[in-house]
Scaffold this active site. Structure first.
Site, PDB file in Angstrom:
ATOM      1  N   ARG A 292    -114.039 -33.144  26.092  1.00 48.44           N
ATOM      2  CA  ARG A 292    -112.795 -33.673  25.531  1.00 48.44           C
ATOM      3  C   ARG A 292    -112.643 -33.324  24.056  1.00 48.44           C
ATOM      4  O   ARG A 292    -111.534 -33.020  23.590  1.00 48.44           O
ATOM      5  CB  ARG A 292    -112.725 -35.182  25.769  1.00 48.44           C
ATOM      6  CG  ARG A 292    -112.388 -35.515  27.205  1.00 48.44           C
ATOM      7  CD  ARG A 292    -112.513 -36.976  27.551  1.00 48.44           C
ATOM      8  NE  ARG A 292    -112.066 -37.187  28.929  1.00 48.44           N
ATOM      9  CZ  ARG A 292    -112.217 -38.309  29.599  1.00 48.44           C
ATOM     10  NH1 ARG A 292    -112.808 -39.354  29.029  1.00 48.44           N
ATOM     11  NH2 ARG A 292    -111.784 -38.408  30.849  1.00 48.44           N
ATOM     12  N   TYR A 427    -105.845 -31.020  31.403  1.00 45.74           N
ATOM     13  CA  TYR A 427    -107.198 -31.163  31.962  1.00 45.74           C
ATOM     14  C   TYR A 427    -108.117 -31.984  31.063  1.00 45.74           C
ATOM     15  O   TYR A 427    -107.766 -32.352  29.956  1.00 45.74           O
ATOM     16  CB  TYR A 427    -107.815 -29.819  32.340  1.00 45.74           C
ATOM     17  CG  TYR A 427    -107.942 -28.718  31.316  1.00 45.74           C
ATOM     18  CD1 TYR A 427    -107.909 -28.925  29.953  1.00 45.74           C
ATOM     19  CD2 TYR A 427    -108.121 -27.407  31.768  1.00 45.74           C
ATOM     20  CE1 TYR A 427    -108.056 -27.883  29.068  1.00 45.74           C
ATOM     21  CE2 TYR A 427    -108.275 -26.353  30.883  1.00 45.74           C
ATOM     22  CZ  TYR A 427    -108.241 -26.594  29.541  1.00 45.74           C
ATOM     23  OH  TYR A 427    -108.397 -25.545  28.658  1.00 45.74           O
ATOM     24  N   GLU A 428    -109.297 -32.310  31.624  1.00 50.55           N
ATOM     25  CA  GLU A 428    -110.264 -33.238  31.006  1.00 50.55           C
ATOM     26  C   GLU A 428    -109.656 -34.618  30.764  1.00 50.55           C
ATOM     27  O   GLU A 428    -109.963 -35.282  29.763  1.00 50.55           O
ATOM     28  CB  GLU A 428    -110.820 -32.662  29.699  1.00 50.55           C
ATOM     29  CG  GLU A 428    -111.615 -31.394  29.883  1.00 50.55           C
ATOM     30  CD  GLU A 428    -112.718 -31.515  30.913  1.00 50.55           C
ATOM     31  OE1 GLU A 428    -113.246 -32.627  31.116  1.00 50.55           O
ATOM     32  OE2 GLU A 428    -113.046 -30.497  31.548  1.00 50.55           O
ATOM     33  N   GLY A 429    -108.818 -35.059  31.665  1.00 50.47           N
ATOM     34  CA  GLY A 429    -108.137 -36.341  31.520  1.00 50.47           C
ATOM     35  C   GLY A 429    -106.812 -36.125  30.817  1.00 50.47           C
ATOM     36  O   GLY A 429    -106.792 -35.752  29.640  1.00 50.47           O
TER      37      GLY A 429
END
Length: 584
Positions: A292, A427-429
């Protein structure tokens, strides 16, 4: 236009914001001397500019190819990766105990920024491997570390993260991939994972997949998830029962193979447990938190590259006389509106760089046992990821605007930055999930001690600006933004209605990102003014730092104040229109 690594800017931010001298004082980071870091950035710039950047357009126009379970990269990528391995770059931020160079995460982040600016699709490979290294170093057994971590640290092998399934996107707890214990202590995995970045390619000798799956007797939800190493090739050199069965056709990052991975088609997919049974999410979050921060860095990197591209065009494109002046046509960089666009892009890029570097340095301090560092890293990570990636998209769009109609034409390259940048907020949350994490979890950690400390630090800077003749003009703007942050943070911390909190989460994260960016640029302006007063450094660079901070304060910080209302308005209006009317 060739990419040029902003080494002077990176060094300044590392020293002033990340406090690199303070990090180097820790035994764990003793290798991070000023001369060493400068040499590293200089050499990394050569790799980025000479090897990665020339492949950026190639990778955008020549697709990766899947045939018989093997992905072939565009021309030149495998050779460039070999040079990355040869230079020892994969182990830059890895502890010496694991075969790395023992440098701070903040330094490796600066190097990764250069590689990402040069070629985001390619640099994703290195980013995923770095996350895998972090997870295995923290959670794998010594035996697995000896076998797999060592090869990841050299870069001979690459790593992936396998979470998402067709029915389980952001809701990881809904995954259904299975892992059956085997008599020899290994496991047999079966399932399908989608959107696996660099899940298959021909640049490295092996690929180490980190895979989330459930044991037969695992409870439902995230508590029942375990983490496994699934190598592409097994210890005896034979191919494991894991295959890429599809590639996504994406808006951008075309050279990054985004794979659908099938595990256990022949009931023979061998995996090895990382950590304890049922502790998979804890181990995976180690990798995800690293990712993140690195994804936030992608926003910085794309913003930097796009801004350089637009600036070069603006300096060379002649069109129209200046407004109200008449006479001959001038270069478009002389037009006020183009200047505003370029200054906005510059200020936002430098603000987000400082935010991400501060976050990375907080991670470094957490690694050496500083509780305050861990608290700051936890608080900043969702802001870095979401705010910086939003800014990456916005700045890429601004840069395209500078090109005018030519920006909409693929041959100029401006559109690629915007297409590549657009994945980062997803992406990645997704960024909405980051905002919910910020207000739902991070603000309440340790009774709010971390945000209280952070806002108090900003308050100190405001007071220092007020007493500085040259910089005092920034103080009112930062003070107003800080007041908005204080008011909204207290409101979110004391509001009991979860819908109201959720409704305010995204504007709140934006408010915090804008405010923190202004604070970090003000701190850099303070350092620049002090250096000028001592007759140190490059006056042009330092004066530009002060002007950029002033522009951000006067032109961009007022947006933070305006966001206070939306944060505290509540959820009712979001649901005021019935669903059937929305769909009408």
């Amino acid at each position: 236009m060739p990419y040029t690594a902003p080494i002077a800017e990176q060094r300044f931010v590392l020293d002033v914001i990340a406090d690199l001298p303070g990090l180097a004082a820790h035994a764990a980071y003793a290798n991070a001397s000023a001369d060493m870091v400068t040499a590293i950035l200089d050499e990394a710039a050569k790799l980025a500019q000479n090897e990665f950047a020339p492949l950026n357009r190639v990778g955008d126009t020549v697709p990766v190819v899947l045939a018989d379970g093997v992905v072939t990269l565009p021309p030149g990528f495998a050779a460039a990766y070999a040079k990355y391995v040869e230079g020892g770059w994969a182990g830059l931020g890895v502890a010496e105990a694991h075969g790395g160079q023992g440098l701070p995460f903040a330094v490796s982040v600066a190097v990764q920024e250069q590689l990402t600016s040069a070629n985001m699709a390619f640099a994703l490979c290195m980013m995923l491997s770095q996350g895998a290294i972090e997870a295995l170093a923290a959670h794998a057994s010594p035996e697995l570390q000896a076998e797999y971590l060592s090869k990841l640290v050299t870069g001979e092998w690459t790593g992936t993260m396998n979470l998402t399934e067709p029915q389980a996107g952001s809701d990881v707890g809904a995954l259904t991939s299975r892992a059956e214990p085997h008599a020899d202590g290994s496991y047999r995995l079966k399932g399908t994972k989608i959107y696996i970045t660099w899940g298959e390619h021909d640049a490295a000798a092996n690929i180490v997949h980190l895979v989330l799956a459930r044991l037969p007797d695992a409870p439902p939800g995230t508590r029942g998830i375990s983490l496994f190493i699934v190598p592409k090739f097994l210890r005896d050199g034979t191919r494991n029962d894991v295959r890429c069965v599809g590639l996504e056709h994406k808006l951008g990052i075309h050279a990054s193979p985004t794979c659908t991975m099938s595990f256990g088609d022949h009931e023979a997919c061998v995996g090895y447990l990382v950590g304890a049974e049922g502790a998979g999410m804890r181990a995976m979050f180690t990798m995800m938190n690293n990712a993140r921060v690195q994804v936030g860095l992608q926003g910085v990197a794309i913003a930097e590259a796009a801004t350089q591209h637009a600036l070069d065009y603006a300096q060379n494109r002649t069109q129209s006389a200046r407004f109200g002046h008449g006479g001959k046509a001038v270069r478009i960089i002389e037009h006020a509106d183009v200047r505003r666009t370029l200054m906005t892009a510059r200020a936002l890029t430098q603000a987000t760089r400082a935010l991400v570097y501060l976050n990375a340095a907080a991670v470094d301090r957490a690694h050496v046992g500083h509780a305050e560092g861990q608290g700051l890293a936890d608080l900043l990570t969702p802001i870095s990821k979401a705010f910086a990636t939003d800014i990456g998209v916005e700045v890429a769009s601004m840069a395209l605007q500078v090109f005018g109609g030519m920006g909409f034409v693929e041959e100029t390259g401006a559109a690629q930055y915007l297409r590549d940048a657009r994945i980062a907020p997803i992406y990645e949350g997704t960024n909405g999930i980051q905002a919910l994490d910020l207000v739902g979890r991070k603000l309440g950690m340790d009774g709010g001690a971390h945000w209280k400390t952070l806002l108090a630090d900003v308050r100190t800077t405001v007071a220092e600006l007020q007493s500085h003749a040259e910089l005092s003009t920034m103080a009112p703007w930062l003070e107003d933004a800080l007041a908005a942050a204080e008011t909204t943070t207290h409101w979110l911390a004391t509001t009991n209605d979860p819908d109201d909190k959720a409704a305010g989460a995204t504007p709140y994260l934006r408010l915090m990102g804008l405010m923190l960016g202004g604070w970090l640029l003000a701190r850099q302006a303070q350092a620049a003014a002090a250096m000028l007063g001592r007759g140190e450094g490059d006056p042009k660079f330092l004066n530009a730092k002060i002007s950029t901070a002033r522009f951000y304060a006067e032109q961009l910080l007022p947006q933070a104040t305006a966001l206070a209302g939306p944060v505290m308005r509540g959820a009712a209006l979001l649901y005021a229109i019935p669903e059937d009317v929305l769909a009408a």
